[in-house]
Motif scaffolding. Structure first.
Motif, PDB file in Angstrom:
ATOM      1  N   TYR A 198       5.393  12.766  -5.921  1.00 47.94           N
ATOM      2  CA  TYR A 198       4.909  13.681  -4.889  1.00 47.94           C
ATOM      3  C   TYR A 198       4.900  13.011  -3.518  1.00 47.94           C
ATOM      4  N   ASP A 199       5.846  12.101  -3.307  1.00 54.24           N
ATOM      5  CA  ASP A 199       6.006  11.384  -2.026  1.00 54.24           C
ATOM      6  C   ASP A 199       4.878  10.404  -1.739  1.00 54.24           C
ATOM      7  N   PHE A 200       4.236   9.900  -2.790  1.00 50.93           N
ATOM      8  CA  PHE A 200       3.235   8.852  -2.626  1.00 50.93           C
ATOM      9  C   PHE A 200       3.854   7.506  -2.995  1.00 50.93           C
ATOM     10  N   ILE A 201       3.392   6.448  -2.330  1.00 45.88           N
ATOM     11  CA  ILE A 201       3.900   5.121  -2.624  1.00 45.88           C
ATOM     12  C   ILE A 201       2.763   4.109  -2.584  1.00 45.88           C
ATOM     13  N   ARG A 202       2.774   3.209  -3.543  1.00 43.12           N
ATOM     14  CA  ARG A 202       1.777   2.125  -3.603  1.00 43.12           C
ATOM     15  C   ARG A 202       2.257   0.998  -2.689  1.00 43.12           C
ATOM     16  N   CYS A 203       1.623   0.839  -1.548  1.00 46.53           N
ATOM     17  CA  CYS A 203       2.052  -0.159  -0.572  1.00 46.53           C
ATOM     18  C   CYS A 203       1.216  -1.436  -0.651  1.00 46.53           C
ATOM     19  N   HIS A 204       0.145  -1.374  -1.424  1.00 52.04           N
ATOM     20  CA  HIS A 204      -0.778  -2.502  -1.505  1.00 52.04           C
ATOM     21  C   HIS A 204      -1.600  -2.331  -2.777  1.00 52.04           C
TER      22      HIS A 204
END
Length: 252
Positions: A198-204
């Motif tokens: 759903y266009d989410f990304i784990r950046c940290h």
């Protein structure tokens, strides 16, 4: 006493649930049983149970198709499955309980306790309705709602209305487009799995962001994401390349 129906294509699984309920003196009485979807629909219609123990994967028709065949869902559901990936995303989206086979007695006890609390409150079963919406239109992901259970209530939030998530030990805080936030007692990694498509990304390690609310990627100070509300979200060194690639891909 909670009146329950069990639908499972294997009779020994039905018997196992019944034996566990009796052995652990749980407040459940079985008022109907079925070993296929069509019979299950008939049993539900004739018994009007409070609770449905529903096997997900069955021959011909699966557990979700049982629910589709019913005009109303005036009961609680505990899904039972031998697989930890079959239909679990849809179930987690709606915060509905499920049990993995072989059933752990303590997990069964916890599920019954939750069902009892819900039945006592007699609230409309919005979680199940949300599940059915997810199943009916599983490809239109932008329209799906995520069930977020806080200590006071269960909120149903469109994935597109979540700007980011932040980890706080075993809890996750959801930040919404209306400026409000919701604290949920589940770790962030569970939502990373649900929201990746759903266009989410784990950046940290502690942050999961909705890329459509990212204003820019700032390279100074080790690098961070600047959100539309000017919040600065750090980027882990080992995730930097992945974040840059995702931004270029999704923002096109």
């Amino acid at each position: 006493m909670i009146r329950a129906v069990i639908i499972d294509d294997e009779k020994n699984n039905i018997e196992n649930i019944e034996q566990l309920l009796i052995k652990h003196e749980l407040p459940v009485t079985i008022v109907g049983r079925a070993i296929n979807a069509d019979d299950g629909v008939s049993v539900i219609a004739s018994t009007a149970p409070d609770l449905l123990f529903l096997d997900i994967q069955m021959p011909d028709k699966n557990g979700f198709e049982v629910l589709k065949a019913l005009p109303h869902h005036q009961f609680e559901v505990v899904f039972v499955t031998a697989f930890d990936n079959y239909g679990i995303q849809a179930i987690k989206f709606s915060a509905i309980d499920y049990l993995l086979k072989p059933i752990d007695p303590e997990e069964l006890r916890q599920s019954i306790a939750k069902v009892k609390a819900k039945l006592n409150q007699r609230k409309a079963n919005l979680q199940l309705e949300n599940l059915m919406d997810f199943i009916k239109d599983k490809d239109a992901k932008k329209e799906h709602k995520l069930a977020l259970a806080s200590t006071k209530e269960i909120r149903f939030v469109h994935t597109g209305d979540i700007t980011r998530c932040e980890s706080s030990n075993a809890y996750t805080k959801f930040f919404l487009t209306d400026g409000k936030d919701i604290l949920v007692s589940k770790p962030i990694f569970e939502y990373e799995e649900l929201l990746t498509g759903y266009d989410f990304i784990r950046c940290h390690q502690s942050h999961l962001v909705n890329i459509k609310f990212v204003k820019s990627l700032i390279k100074e100070d080790s690098g961070y994401l600047l959100m539309d509300d000017n919040t600065r979200i750090p980027i882990s060194r080992n995730k930097k390349e992945h974040v840059i690639k995702a931004l270029h891909t999704i923002k096109k």
